[in-house]
Enzyme design. Sequence first.
Site, PDB file in Angstrom:
ATOM      1  N   TYR A   1      10.109  -6.366   4.532  1.00 33.19           N
ATOM      2  CA  TYR A   1       8.858  -5.950   4.321  1.00 33.19           C
ATOM      3  C   TYR A   1       9.517  -4.777   5.133  1.00 33.19           C
ATOM      4  O   TYR A   1       9.688  -3.443   4.705  1.00 33.19           O
ATOM      5  CB  TYR A   1       7.814  -6.080   5.095  1.00 33.19           C
TER       6      TYR A   1
ATOM      7  N   LYS B   1      11.274 -21.317   6.628  1.00 34.91           N
ATOM      8  CA  LYS B   1      12.059 -21.781   6.043  1.00 34.91           C
ATOM      9  C   LYS B   1      13.505 -22.252   6.306  1.00 34.91           C
ATOM     10  O   LYS B   1      14.417 -21.718   6.475  1.00 34.91           O
ATOM     11  CB  LYS B   1      12.353 -20.797   4.891  1.00 34.91           C
TER      12      LYS B   1
ATOM     13  N   ASP C   1       6.920 -24.112   2.089  1.00 33.64           N
ATOM     14  CA  ASP C   1       7.090 -24.078   0.355  1.00 33.64           C
ATOM     15  C   ASP C   1       5.142 -25.726   0.566  1.00 33.64           C
ATOM     16  O   ASP C   1       4.744 -25.820   0.319  1.00 33.64           O
ATOM     17  CB  ASP C   1       7.957 -24.724   0.269  1.00 33.64           C
TER      18      ASP C   1
ATOM     19  N   ASP D   1       1.903 -13.122   4.131  1.00 33.51           N
ATOM     20  CA  ASP D   1       0.966 -12.573   3.198  1.00 33.51           C
ATOM     21  C   ASP D   1       0.250 -13.503   1.640  1.00 33.51           C
ATOM     22  O   ASP D   1      -0.812 -13.417   1.540  1.00 33.51           O
ATOM     23  CB  ASP D   1       1.644 -11.498   2.859  1.00 33.51           C
TER      24      ASP D   1
ATOM     25  N   ASP E   1      -3.293 -15.231   0.512  1.00 39.02           N
ATOM     26  CA  ASP E   1      -4.181 -15.009  -0.558  1.00 39.02           C
ATOM     27  C   ASP E   1      -4.719 -16.421  -0.869  1.00 39.02           C
ATOM     28  O   ASP E   1      -5.420 -16.868  -1.634  1.00 39.02           O
ATOM     29  CB  ASP E   1      -3.383 -14.156  -1.258  1.00 39.02           C
TER      30      ASP E   1
HETATM   31  C1  IPM Z   1      -1.662  -7.220   2.214  1.00 39.59           C
HETATM   32  C2  IPM Z   1      -0.763  -5.923   1.043  1.00 39.59           C
HETATM   33  C3  IPM Z   1       0.377  -4.867   1.442  1.00 39.59           C
HETATM   34  C4  IPM Z   1       1.056  -6.677   2.308  1.00 39.59           C
HETATM   35  C5  IPM Z   1       0.697  -4.386   0.279  1.00 39.59           C
HETATM   36  C6  IPM Z   1      -0.054  -3.582  -0.336  1.00 39.59           C
HETATM   37  C7  IPM Z   1       2.316  -3.549   1.079  1.00 39.59           C
HETATM   38  O1  IPM Z   1      -0.610  -7.163   0.167  1.00 39.59           O
HETATM   39  O2  IPM Z   1      -1.879  -6.552   3.508  1.00 39.59           O
HETATM   40  O3  IPM Z   1      -1.995  -8.501   2.593  1.00 39.59           O
HETATM   41  O4  IPM Z   1       1.845  -6.669   1.340  1.00 39.59           O
HETATM   42  O5  IPM Z   1       1.719  -6.384   2.947  1.00 39.59           O
HETATM   43 MN    MN Z   2      -1.673  -9.412   0.512  1.00 40.03          MN
END
Ligand code: IPM
Ligand code: MN
Length: 363
Positions: free
Chosen positions: A141, A186, A218, A242, A246
Site C-alpha cells: 500500500y 507467504k 493461500d 484486507d 472481507d
Molecule cells: C479497507 C479498504 C481500504 C484498504 C481501501 C479503500 C484503501 O478496502 O479499509 O479495507 O484496502 O485498506
Molecule cells: Mn478492504
Amino acid sequence: MKARIVTLPGDGVGPEVLDAAVAVLEAVAERSGHSFEFESHLIGGCAIDATGEPLPAATLEACKKADAVLLGAVGGPKWSDPQAKVRPEQGLLAIRAALGVYANLRPLQVHPALASLSPLKNEKLKHVDVLFVRELTGGAYFGAKTRTTDTATDECKYTVAEVERVTRRAFALARERRQHVTSVDKANVLETSRLWRSTVTRIATEYPDVKLEHQLVDSMAMLLLTQPARYDVIVTENLFGDILTDEAAALAGSLGLLPSASLGEGTVGLYEPIHGSAPDIAGQGVANPLGAILSAAMLLRHSLDLDVEATTIEAAVSHVLSNGPHSRDIGGKAGTAAIRDAVIAALDDVATPAFLSGLRACG
Ligand code: IPM
Ligand code: MN
Ligand code: NAD
C-alpha cells in the site's frame, strides 16, 4: 467525561452509516452522563470535489487534535477513472499514516441469529471468535509505485521495526483472549514474508504463555472457511489482512456488520466499518449501520477507556440481531434509520446498573 470526536463521513453510504453511529453515541452520552463533542470534516471523493485534495489540511489538523476519529467510507465510481491523478482512497491511506495507526483490529463473531446467512454449515460457525490484527501502514500500500505505458510496479516493503510493533500488539491482545496467535504470510515466495516470519518468531519468545503458529496465506483463505472456530488472533500484513477480513465477513452474514479500530502508540484511534462506500446501494437509506455502530463501540473502549459503555452498545446490537429489525443485507426489510432507532431503544433494554451509574452521578 468530555471527549472530542472528529467524524469523517466520506462518500456513498459513509454519511448514512456514520449518522447512525453518531446518534448511538449521542444516546449513550445522554444515558451515561458523558459529553461528546462532534466535528465533521471532509475526506475522500467529497473532499476532492470541494478542495481538490482527498485529505485537506484542515481535516488532518482536526484529527490530530481529536480524542478519536470515526470514519464512514471513501470512494466510488465518480472518482474511479484509472487515469485519475488523485483518488479518494489516497485520503484514507494518508490519514492512517499521519495518525500512525499501524494496528488495525477487526473482530469477527457470528451471531447465532445470522448463522443461516453464512454460506457455511451452521455447526462450523459455533464458537467463531477471531480477532484479525492487520498491519495498516506498510507493505504494498505504501511502497513506491511506477508506471510506464506497458509496465507497472508496486513495491512491497517491510522493516523489522514495523513487524515488531504490530506483532507485540497482536500478542498482547492474545494474552487477554485465548493465548493463540496465527501469523499469516507467504514466506515460501516473498522476501518480505520471510522477514515477517523470522521477526514474529523472535518476538513470540517474549510471550511464552501465548502459542504461535504460522500459516501461508493461500491455505489460510481455505482454513477460514473450513475451521473458522480454530482461530483466536490472526496477525498479518496489510494486503493479506484486507482480503482475509472481507472473506471473514461472509461468515458473519454481511460485510456491513464488521467494525474496526486502527491504533498506534497513543490513544487517538481511527474507527471505521470494514466495508466501503457501497455505491450500488448509496443514497437509498438501506445500508446496514451496525459495522459503523460497532466501530463507535470500539472507539469508546480503545480511545476513551469507556468499556462499560462499549459493552452496552455491543449488547444492544446483539439484542437487535436477535429480535430484529434486520436490514436488507441480512435478509430483512428495515432501513438504516430503523436499525439506528432499534439499537438506541435496545440500549435501555440491555443497560446494566454500571452503565446507568454515570447517569445517577450526573443527577
Ligand atoms: C479497507 C479498504 C481500504 C484498504 C481501501 C479503500 C484503501 O478496502 O479499509 O479495507 O484496502 O485498506
Ligand atoms: Mn478492504
Ligand atoms: P463495498 O464494501 O463498498 O461493497 C461491497 C458489497 O457489499 C456491495 O454489494 C455493497 O452494497 C455491500 N455492502 C457494503 N457495505 C454495506 C452495508 N453497510 N450495508 C449493506 N451492504 C453493504 O466494496 P466495493 O464495492 O468493492 O468498493 C466500493 C468503493 O468503496 C471503492 O471505491 C473502494 O475503494 C471503496 N472502499 C472504501 C473503504 C473505506 O473507506 N474504508 C473500504 C472498502 C472499499
